[in-house]
Design a protein around this motif. Structure first.
Motif, PDB file in Angstrom:
ATOM      1  N   LEU A 144       0.814  -1.390   0.041  1.00  0.00           N
ATOM      2  CA  LEU A 144       0.065   0.042  -0.294  1.00  0.00           C
ATOM      3  C   LEU A 144       0.805   1.268  -0.001  1.00  0.00           C
ATOM      4  CD1 LEU A 144      -2.915   1.185   0.309  1.00  0.00           C
ATOM      5  CD2 LEU A 144      -2.707   1.141   2.764  1.00  0.00           C
ATOM      6  N   ILE A 145       1.786   1.398   0.744  1.00  0.00           N
ATOM      7  CA  ILE A 145       2.782   2.361   1.048  1.00  0.00           C
ATOM      8  C   ILE A 145       3.547   2.604  -0.369  1.00  0.00           C
ATOM      9  CG2 ILE A 145       4.816   3.427   1.902  1.00  0.00           C
ATOM     10  CD1 ILE A 145       3.877   2.078   4.531  1.00  0.00           C
ATOM     11  N   TRP A 146       4.114   1.452  -0.982  1.00  0.00           N
ATOM     12  CA  TRP A 146       4.700   1.397  -2.274  1.00  0.00           C
ATOM     13  C   TRP A 146       3.755   1.996  -3.507  1.00  0.00           C
ATOM     14  CZ3 TRP A 146       4.144  -1.513  -6.909  1.00  0.00           C
ATOM     15  CH2 TRP A 146       5.021  -1.399  -7.726  1.00  0.00           C
ATOM     16  N   LYS A 147       2.333   1.727  -3.394  1.00  0.00           N
ATOM     17  CA  LYS A 147       1.663   2.072  -4.480  1.00  0.00           C
ATOM     18  C   LYS A 147       0.854   3.263  -4.505  1.00  0.00           C
ATOM     19  CE  LYS A 147      -2.014  -0.411  -7.235  1.00  0.00           C
ATOM     20  NZ  LYS A 147      -1.252  -0.568  -8.391  1.00  0.00           N
ATOM     21  N   ASP A 148       0.804   3.952  -3.214  1.00  0.00           N
ATOM     22  CA  ASP A 148       0.240   5.263  -3.083  1.00  0.00           C
ATOM     23  C   ASP A 148       1.154   6.378  -2.948  1.00  0.00           C
ATOM     24  OD1 ASP A 148      -1.494   7.464  -2.842  1.00  0.00           O
ATOM     25  OD2 ASP A 148      -2.628   6.504  -1.331  1.00  0.00           O
ATOM     26  N   PRO A 149       1.406   7.111  -3.945  1.00  0.00           N
ATOM     27  CA  PRO A 149       2.252   8.338  -3.793  1.00  0.00           C
ATOM     28  C   PRO A 149       2.155   9.130  -2.700  1.00  0.00           C
ATOM     29  CG  PRO A 149       1.624   7.926  -6.058  1.00  0.00           C
ATOM     30  CD  PRO A 149       0.427   7.224  -5.141  1.00  0.00           C
ATOM     31  N   CYS A 150       0.915   9.266  -2.264  1.00  0.00           N
ATOM     32  CA  CYS A 150       0.496   9.951  -1.067  1.00  0.00           C
ATOM     33  C   CYS A 150       1.310   9.560   0.293  1.00  0.00           C
ATOM     34  CB  CYS A 150      -1.043  10.151  -0.769  1.00  0.00           C
ATOM     35  SG  CYS A 150      -1.919  11.010  -2.327  1.00  0.00           S
ATOM     36  N   LEU A 151       1.652   8.275   0.231  1.00  0.00           N
ATOM     37  CA  LEU A 151       2.338   7.788   1.500  1.00  0.00           C
ATOM     38  C   LEU A 151       3.891   7.828   1.204  1.00  0.00           C
ATOM     39  CD1 LEU A 151      -0.041   4.730   2.174  1.00  0.00           C
ATOM     40  CD2 LEU A 151      -0.206   7.032   3.181  1.00  0.00           C
ATOM     41  N   HIS A 152       4.313   8.587   0.231  1.00  0.00           N
ATOM     42  CA  HIS A 152       5.654   8.507  -0.039  1.00  0.00           C
ATOM     43  C   HIS A 152       6.350   9.700   0.896  1.00  0.00           C
ATOM     44  CE1 HIS A 152       5.485   6.291  -4.056  1.00  0.00           C
ATOM     45  NE2 HIS A 152       4.896   5.328  -2.958  1.00  0.00           N
ATOM     46  N   ILE A 153       6.212   9.712   2.270  1.00  0.00           N
ATOM     47  CA  ILE A 153       6.829  10.664   3.097  1.00  0.00           C
ATOM     48  C   ILE A 153       7.436   9.968   3.982  1.00  0.00           C
ATOM     49  CG2 ILE A 153       4.998  12.169   2.380  1.00  0.00           C
ATOM     50  CD1 ILE A 153       3.419  11.339   5.044  1.00  0.00           C
ATOM     51  N   PRO A 154       8.649  10.461   4.765  1.00  0.00           N
ATOM     52  CA  PRO A 154       9.344   9.833   5.776  1.00  0.00           C
ATOM     53  C   PRO A 154       8.442   8.804   6.793  1.00  0.00           C
ATOM     54  CG  PRO A 154      10.037  12.235   5.625  1.00  0.00           C
ATOM     55  CD  PRO A 154       8.862  12.002   4.732  1.00  0.00           C
ATOM     56  N   MET A 155       7.424   9.419   7.261  1.00  0.00           N
ATOM     57  CA  MET A 155       6.874   8.590   8.246  1.00  0.00           C
ATOM     58  C   MET A 155       6.442   7.297   7.718  1.00  0.00           C
ATOM     59  SD  MET A 155       3.250   9.292  10.167  1.00  0.00           S
ATOM     60  CE  MET A 155       2.188   8.152  11.137  1.00  0.00           C
ATOM     61  N   TYR A 156       5.808   6.920   6.642  1.00  0.00           N
ATOM     62  CA  TYR A 156       5.512   5.806   5.973  1.00  0.00           C
ATOM     63  C   TYR A 156       6.897   5.054   5.310  1.00  0.00           C
ATOM     64  CZ  TYR A 156       0.928   7.734   6.884  1.00  0.00           C
ATOM     65  OH  TYR A 156       0.025   8.357   7.501  1.00  0.00           O
ATOM     66  N   PHE A 157       7.781   5.724   4.932  1.00  0.00           N
ATOM     67  CA  PHE A 157       9.129   5.172   4.691  1.00  0.00           C
ATOM     68  C   PHE A 157       9.706   4.386   5.656  1.00  0.00           C
ATOM     69  CE2 PHE A 157      13.895   5.864   4.514  1.00  0.00           C
ATOM     70  CZ  PHE A 157      13.967   5.221   3.058  1.00  0.00           C
ATOM     71  N   PHE A 158       9.646   4.727   7.051  1.00  0.00           N
ATOM     72  CA  PHE A 158      10.093   4.168   8.149  1.00  0.00           C
ATOM     73  C   PHE A 158       9.022   2.844   8.705  1.00  0.00           C
ATOM     74  CE2 PHE A 158      12.278   8.266   9.062  1.00  0.00           C
ATOM     75  CZ  PHE A 158      13.555   7.387   8.664  1.00  0.00           C
ATOM     76  N   LEU A 159       7.701   3.229   8.267  1.00  0.00           N
ATOM     77  CA  LEU A 159       6.630   2.245   8.783  1.00  0.00           C
ATOM     78  C   LEU A 159       6.632   1.050   7.693  1.00  0.00           C
ATOM     79  CD1 LEU A 159       4.027   1.449  10.340  1.00  0.00           C
ATOM     80  CD2 LEU A 159       2.936   2.927   8.805  1.00  0.00           C
ATOM     81  N   GLY A 160       6.919   1.261   6.535  1.00  0.00           N
ATOM     82  CA  GLY A 160       7.172   0.173   5.368  1.00  0.00           C
ATOM     83  C   GLY A 160       8.394  -0.518   6.041  1.00  0.00           C
ATOM     84  N   SER A 161       9.483   0.191   6.361  1.00  0.00           N
ATOM     85  CA  SER A 161      10.739  -0.774   6.748  1.00  0.00           C
ATOM     86  C   SER A 161      10.282  -1.799   7.977  1.00  0.00           C
ATOM     87  CB  SER A 161      11.873   0.115   7.059  1.00  0.00           C
ATOM     88  OG  SER A 161      12.172   0.893   6.036  1.00  0.00           O
ATOM     89  N   LEU A 162       9.626  -0.852   8.986  1.00  0.00           N
ATOM     90  CA  LEU A 162       8.954  -1.564  10.126  1.00  0.00           C
ATOM     91  C   LEU A 162       8.229  -2.986   9.929  1.00  0.00           C
ATOM     92  CD1 LEU A 162       9.303  -1.563  13.259  1.00  0.00           C
ATOM     93  CD2 LEU A 162       7.030  -0.508  13.074  1.00  0.00           C
ATOM     94  N   ALA A 163       7.458  -2.868   8.860  1.00  0.00           N
ATOM     95  CA  ALA A 163       6.691  -3.749   8.319  1.00  0.00           C
ATOM     96  C   ALA A 163       7.383  -5.026   8.036  1.00  0.00           C
ATOM     97  CB  ALA A 163       5.602  -3.570   7.442  1.00  0.00           C
ATOM     98  N   PHE A 164       8.654  -4.659   7.155  1.00  0.00           N
ATOM     99  CA  PHE A 164       9.434  -5.649   6.547  1.00  0.00           C
ATOM    100  C   PHE A 164      10.386  -6.445   7.725  1.00  0.00           C
ATOM    101  CE2 PHE A 164      13.801  -6.524   5.380  1.00  0.00           C
ATOM    102  CZ  PHE A 164      13.571  -7.570   4.227  1.00  0.00           C
ATOM    103  N   VAL A 165      10.692  -5.495   8.737  1.00  0.00           N
ATOM    104  CA  VAL A 165      11.436  -6.403   9.835  1.00  0.00           C
ATOM    105  C   VAL A 165      10.419  -7.184  10.597  1.00  0.00           C
ATOM    106  CG1 VAL A 165      12.456  -5.911  11.963  1.00  0.00           C
ATOM    107  CG2 VAL A 165      13.135  -4.504   9.921  1.00  0.00           C
ATOM    108  N   ASP A 166       9.242  -6.830  10.831  1.00  0.00           N
ATOM    109  CA  ASP A 166       8.171  -7.600  11.508  1.00  0.00           C
ATOM    110  C   ASP A 166       8.090  -8.976  10.993  1.00  0.00           C
ATOM    111  OD1 ASP A 166       7.856  -6.201  13.779  1.00  0.00           O
ATOM    112  OD2 ASP A 166       6.354  -4.893  12.951  1.00  0.00           O
ATOM    113  N   THR A 167       7.881  -8.843   9.423  1.00  0.00           N
ATOM    114  CA  THR A 167       7.827  -9.942   8.760  1.00  0.00           C
ATOM    115  C   THR A 167       8.869 -11.042   8.820  1.00  0.00           C
ATOM    116  OG1 THR A 167       6.657  -8.843   7.088  1.00  0.00           O
ATOM    117  CG2 THR A 167       7.366 -11.023   6.324  1.00  0.00           C
ATOM    118  N   SER A 168      10.208 -10.538   8.979  1.00  0.00           N
ATOM    119  CA  SER A 168      11.428 -11.301   9.147  1.00  0.00           C
ATOM    120  C   SER A 168      11.494 -11.966  10.361  1.00  0.00           C
ATOM    121  CB  SER A 168      12.536 -10.330   8.884  1.00  0.00           C
ATOM    122  OG  SER A 168      13.755 -10.968   9.238  1.00  0.00           O
TER     123      SER A 168
END
Length: 309
Positions: free
Chosen positions: A48-72
């Protein structure tokens, strides 16, 4: 001990969460559902963060990384635990054990740094709104992200290196559902005092640094919020920061309890419950916490679903 007459163990047995056979299938089904929700929630949030340009801001940049780490984290621990609940896969080799611990340590440490980076981002956004774009530049966000992952990698390498000095010859029973570092210390034939010291110094320092960063950032945020005269602004700020504070509290609480409390062979069950919280429960809760309490994420999801319909 006469090392010449000592047989070094290369395989271990994970005792798992329970020895009661009647609980194995129900627990397997529960953790299967939790794991599927974890993967769906975190990977869905990343997409969702990758697909929506409105979410391409620092807050969601880190949130997407957090989601990746949680998956790991979830993928490192949960599948092996579920197989063990079925009465299979309780045996784990020394090399598999080391790889599992390295992956977990890397992911868990990276998450600590990411939570601190997210706290700093919220401080910059709320305390310095006019200068936010100048402070949280793309370069700074990239550096914070890279430092988080590099910090996690170095921390994992340090503990992995010191684990290799240990030998295991008396018992191969690990009283845990994954290769936790403290559980390995307890069955080591080599004196693990140095390893305990390394855990205290490095893990303790990382937790103190990241928790202080979060605490200072949100203390400044709180003072800034209380100065606001707009009720709407206060509600929005509390809503945005509330999710992060909840996630941070749930994550750091068990970690502090695990590594600050002196080790004791009588607290294996408590260790497993604490570990279960931040290896299984937190990864499934984070996307829910951040999504349900974030209007922008909900709006983006709604917009995406309407386009797909």
């Amino acid at each position: 001990m006469d090392k010449a007459n000592t047989t070094l163990l290369m395989e271990f047995v994970l005792t798992g969460l329970t020895q009661e056979s009647q609980w194995r299938i129900p627990l397997f089904l529960v953790f299967l559902v939790i794991y599927l929700l974890t993967i769906l929630g975190n990977l869905g949030l990343i997409a969702l963060i990758w697909k929506d340009p409105c979410l391409h801001i620092p807050m969601y940049f880190f949130l997407g990384s957090l989601a990746f780490v949680d998956t790991s984290i979830a993928s490192t621990v949960t599948p092996k635990m579920m197989i063990s609940l079925l009465g299979k896969g309780k045996i784990i080799s020394l090399s598999e054990c080391m790889i599992q611990f390295f992956s977990f340590n890397f992911s868990a440490t990276t998450e600590c740094f990411l939570l601190a980076a997210m706290a700093y981002d919220r401080y910059a956004a709320i305390c310095n709104p006019l200068r936010y774009s100048l402070i949280m530049t793309h370069q700074l966000c990239t550096r914070l992200l890279v430092l988080s992952f590099v910090g996690g990698l170095l921390h994992a390498f340090i503990h992995e290196g010191f684990l290799l000095r240990l030998t295991f010859c008396n018992s191969n029973i690990i009283h845990h559902f994954y290769c936790d570092i403290i559980s390995l210390f307890k069955i080591s034939c080599t004196d693990p005092s140095l390893n305990y010291l390394i855990v205290f110094i490095f893990s303790g320092s990382i937790q103190v640094f990241t928790i202080l960063t979060v605490f200072i950032s949100y203390t400044l945020v709180l003072f800034t919020i209380l100065k606001k005269k707009s009720v709407k602004g206060i509600k929005k700020a509390f809503s945005t920061c509330g999710a992060h504070l909840l996630s941070v509290s749930l994550y750091f609480g068990p970690l502090l309890f695990m590594y600050v409390r002196p080790a004791s062979p009588q607290v294996d069950d408590q260790d497993m419950m604490d570990s279960l919280f931040y290896t299984v429960i937190i990864p499934v809760l984070n996307p829910i916490i951040y999504s349900l309490r974030n209007k922008q994420v909900i709006d983006s999801l709604t917009k995406l679903l309407k386009k797909s319909a």
